[in-house]
Design a protein around this motif. Structure first.
Motif, mmCIF file in Angstrom:
data_model
loop_
_atom_site.group_PDB
_atom_site.id
_atom_site.type_symbol
_atom_site.label_atom_id
_atom_site.label_comp_id
_atom_site.label_asym_id
_atom_site.label_seq_id
_atom_site.Cartn_x
_atom_site.Cartn_y
_atom_site.Cartn_z
ATOM 1 N N UNK A 60 71.168 -5.982 26.365
ATOM 2 C CA UNK A 60 71.288 -6.925 27.483
ATOM 3 C C UNK A 60 70.294 -6.545 28.574
ATOM 4 N N UNK A 61 69.892 -7.530 29.357
ATOM 5 C CA UNK A 61 69.095 -7.268 30.555
ATOM 6 C C UNK A 61 70.035 -7.066 31.738
ATOM 7 N N UNK A 62 69.613 -6.399 32.812
ATOM 8 C CA UNK A 62 68.302 -5.775 32.984
ATOM 9 C C UNK A 62 68.187 -4.473 32.184
ATOM 10 N N UNK A 63 66.971 -4.140 31.792
ATOM 11 C CA UNK A 63 66.696 -2.891 31.078
ATOM 12 C C UNK A 63 65.885 -1.981 31.993
ATOM 13 N N UNK A 64 66.388 -0.756 32.175
ATOM 14 C CA UNK A 64 65.591 0.279 32.846
ATOM 15 C C UNK A 64 64.832 1.003 31.739
ATOM 16 N N UNK A 65 63.511 0.942 31.771
ATOM 17 C CA UNK A 65 62.688 1.623 30.767
ATOM 18 C C UNK A 65 62.596 3.117 31.095
ATOM 19 N N UNK A 66 61.965 3.871 30.202
ATOM 20 C CA UNK A 66 61.694 5.282 30.459
ATOM 21 C C UNK A 66 62.678 6.199 29.765
ATOM 22 N N UNK A 67 62.172 7.116 28.923
ATOM 23 C CA UNK A 67 63.055 8.036 28.194
ATOM 24 C C UNK A 67 62.533 9.474 28.245
ATOM 25 N N UNK A 68 62.092 9.863 29.444
ATOM 26 C CA UNK A 68 61.705 11.237 29.760
ATOM 27 C C UNK A 68 62.153 11.480 31.180
ATOM 28 N N UNK A 69 62.759 12.605 31.444
ATOM 29 C CA UNK A 69 63.178 12.881 32.827
ATOM 30 C C UNK A 69 63.099 14.364 33.139
ATOM 31 N N UNK A 70 62.724 14.652 34.384
ATOM 32 C CA UNK A 70 62.899 15.985 34.961
ATOM 33 C C UNK A 70 63.550 15.779 36.315
ATOM 34 N N UNK A 87 71.446 22.477 39.136
ATOM 35 C CA UNK A 87 70.499 22.996 38.143
ATOM 36 C C UNK A 87 69.342 22.027 37.934
ATOM 37 N N UNK A 88 68.155 22.593 37.742
ATOM 38 C CA UNK A 88 66.961 21.794 37.458
ATOM 39 C C UNK A 88 66.784 21.721 35.945
ATOM 40 N N UNK A 89 66.696 20.497 35.455
ATOM 41 C CA UNK A 89 66.663 20.290 33.998
ATOM 42 C C UNK A 89 65.549 19.315 33.628
ATOM 43 N N UNK A 90 65.276 19.225 32.336
ATOM 44 C CA UNK A 90 64.486 18.108 31.813
ATOM 45 C C UNK A 90 65.072 17.694 30.480
ATOM 46 N N UNK A 91 64.783 16.471 30.061
ATOM 47 C CA UNK A 91 65.460 15.946 28.873
ATOM 48 C C UNK A 91 64.754 14.712 28.334
ATOM 49 N N UNK A 92 65.011 14.468 27.043
ATOM 50 C CA UNK A 92 64.717 13.191 26.403
ATOM 51 C C UNK A 92 66.097 12.570 26.161
ATOM 52 N N UNK A 93 66.567 11.698 27.087
ATOM 53 C CA UNK A 93 67.908 11.148 26.934
ATOM 54 C C UNK A 93 68.000 10.239 25.713
ATOM 55 N N UNK A 94 69.227 9.870 25.351
ATOM 56 C CA UNK A 94 69.413 8.866 24.309
ATOM 57 C C UNK A 94 68.704 7.576 24.716
ATOM 58 N N UNK A 95 68.279 6.813 23.712
ATOM 59 C CA UNK A 95 67.568 5.563 23.975
ATOM 60 C C UNK A 95 68.588 4.464 24.270
ATOM 61 N N UNK A 96 68.876 4.274 25.551
ATOM 62 C CA UNK A 96 69.785 3.204 25.968
ATOM 63 C C UNK A 96 69.041 2.313 26.958
ATOM 64 N N UNK A 97 69.700 1.248 27.398
ATOM 65 C CA UNK A 97 69.037 0.355 28.351
ATOM 66 C C UNK A 97 69.052 0.911 29.769
ATOM 67 N N UNK A 98 69.704 2.070 29.963
ATOM 68 C CA UNK A 98 69.697 2.732 31.271
ATOM 69 C C UNK A 98 68.733 3.913 31.203
ATOM 70 N N UNK A 99 67.439 3.608 31.287
ATOM 71 C CA UNK A 99 66.406 4.626 31.134
ATOM 72 C C UNK A 99 66.178 5.430 32.402
ATOM 73 N N UNK A 100 64.975 6.007 32.509
ATOM 74 C CA UNK A 100 64.718 7.014 33.558
ATOM 75 C C UNK A 100 63.790 6.531 34.670
ATOM 76 N N UNK A 113 67.714 20.601 28.736
ATOM 77 C CA UNK A 113 67.074 21.922 28.665
ATOM 78 C C UNK A 113 66.783 22.371 30.093
ATOM 79 N N UNK A 114 66.783 23.674 30.292
ATOM 80 C CA UNK A 114 66.456 24.213 31.613
ATOM 81 C C UNK A 114 64.986 23.996 31.923
#
Length: 312
Positions: A60-70, A87-100, A113-114
């Motif tokens: 469904x829309x709206x879609x937030x793109x982006x699947x990399x985060x720090x 804590x400071x982290x970084x991640x490749x979250x699951x591919x959902x419509x609520x991106x980064x 991951x730390x």
């Protein structure tokens, strides 16, 4: 909770990207809420924006793109034990419509991951999707071992830069293709041989290669079969290899990335040790205008290194 985000409300060109307020789902018991300090741009982002993946991901829309985060953890779910607020982290979250591409994003705790203290948020955000793609192609599927010869196509691209470093750390002889302007950088990252694809046909100068990491598809993939030995492996992240050609080698497969916090932590540890680093070629603000420019650059396939979105 509500967050500012860069979204699409229908598929199309970069003019579909707009800033909006989006209500995120309830935080699950094994999830954390992350304040986004940086995200990065990968080809999946603009391919999804243009509608190429609509059947695979009928969202469904709206879609937030982006699947990399720090970023920094600001809230944890009821069953989260290993991670704390702050804590400071970084991640490749699951591919959902609520991106980064947002001020806040939700990540499953097993995908975190730390972030190494020595690494900036921008450099960390560049890693997860591209770094894990390289790791899974070379190590998980490619089974690269010390002493083997690996050919990595497009070494100066977002995935190639991590692939060169991970292959070197695995003890392989690393050969890659790139424009001449990037040769010095790739040798510094660990490439033993860099072939200028503008002037040299790699398939005429290489032979007895153990593993090819194909990031290009098409004729590059077809010609790669010529350089592999009979126990050779070809791992592609773009297209399914030709079945007839595949009969001449041991393994030929196309892979799709699986998010993995444990593997990402391994890469984080290599970064802490100074054995893997990011090459961020371009940084844009995490705004609709910034994302538009970043997508346009990514779609040219000529960005050097990674494209990062910085959220001040």
């Amino acid at each position: 909770m509500e967050t500012r985000a860069v979204v699409i409300e229908e598929y199309g060109h970069t003019d579909q990207l707009k800033e909006s307020k989006v209500t995120l789902p309830e935080l699950g018991e094994h999830q954390v809420l992350v304040k986004v300090k940086a995200a990065s741009v990968n080809p999946i982002d603009w391919k999804l924006r243009e509608g190429y993946l609509a059947q695979m991901m009928p969202w469904d829309f709206p879609i937030i793109l982006g699947w990399d985060v720090a970023g920094e953890i600001v809230e944890v779910g009821s069953e989260v034990s290993k991670w704390q607020v702050g804590q400071e982290i970084f991640a490749r979250p699951e591919t959902t419509r609520f991106g980064t591409y947002a001020d806040y994003t939700i990540v499953d705790d097993h995908l975190l991951a730390n972030k190494p203290d020595s690494v900036s948020f921008e450099d960390a955000a560049a890693v997860p999707l591209a770094g894990l793609t390289a790791y899974q192609a070379l190590i998980t599927h490619g089974k690269l071992k010390a002493g083997e010869k690996v050919l990595i196509h497009a070494g100066a691209g977002g995935v190639g830069i991590y692939a060169i470093q991970l292959a070197k750390n695995a003890g392989a002889t690393v050969i890659t293709t790139a424009s001449e302007k990037n040769h010095a950088l790739l040798k510094e990252l660990g490439a033993d041989q860099v072939i200028d694809y503008h002037t040299t046909d790699f398939s005429e100068v290489l032979k007895d290669i153990d593993l090819v990491f194909d990031t290009m598809g098409g004729d590059v993939q077809k010609d790669s079969f010529k350089v592999l030995n009979e126990n050779g492996r070809l791992i592609s992240i773009v297209s399914q290899p030709d079945e007839e050609l595949a009969k001449n080698i041991a393994v030929a497969e196309s892979i799709w990335l699986k998010p993995d916090g444990g593997q990402l932590q391994e890469i984080a540890d290599l970064m802490t040790e100074g054995k893997v680093k990011s090459v961020v070629g371009h940084t844009y603000p995490l705004t609709a205008a910034g994302v538009k420019e970043a997508h346009e650059l990514s779609a040219t396939h000529h960005a050097k290194g990674k494209i990062v979105l910085k959220n001040d």
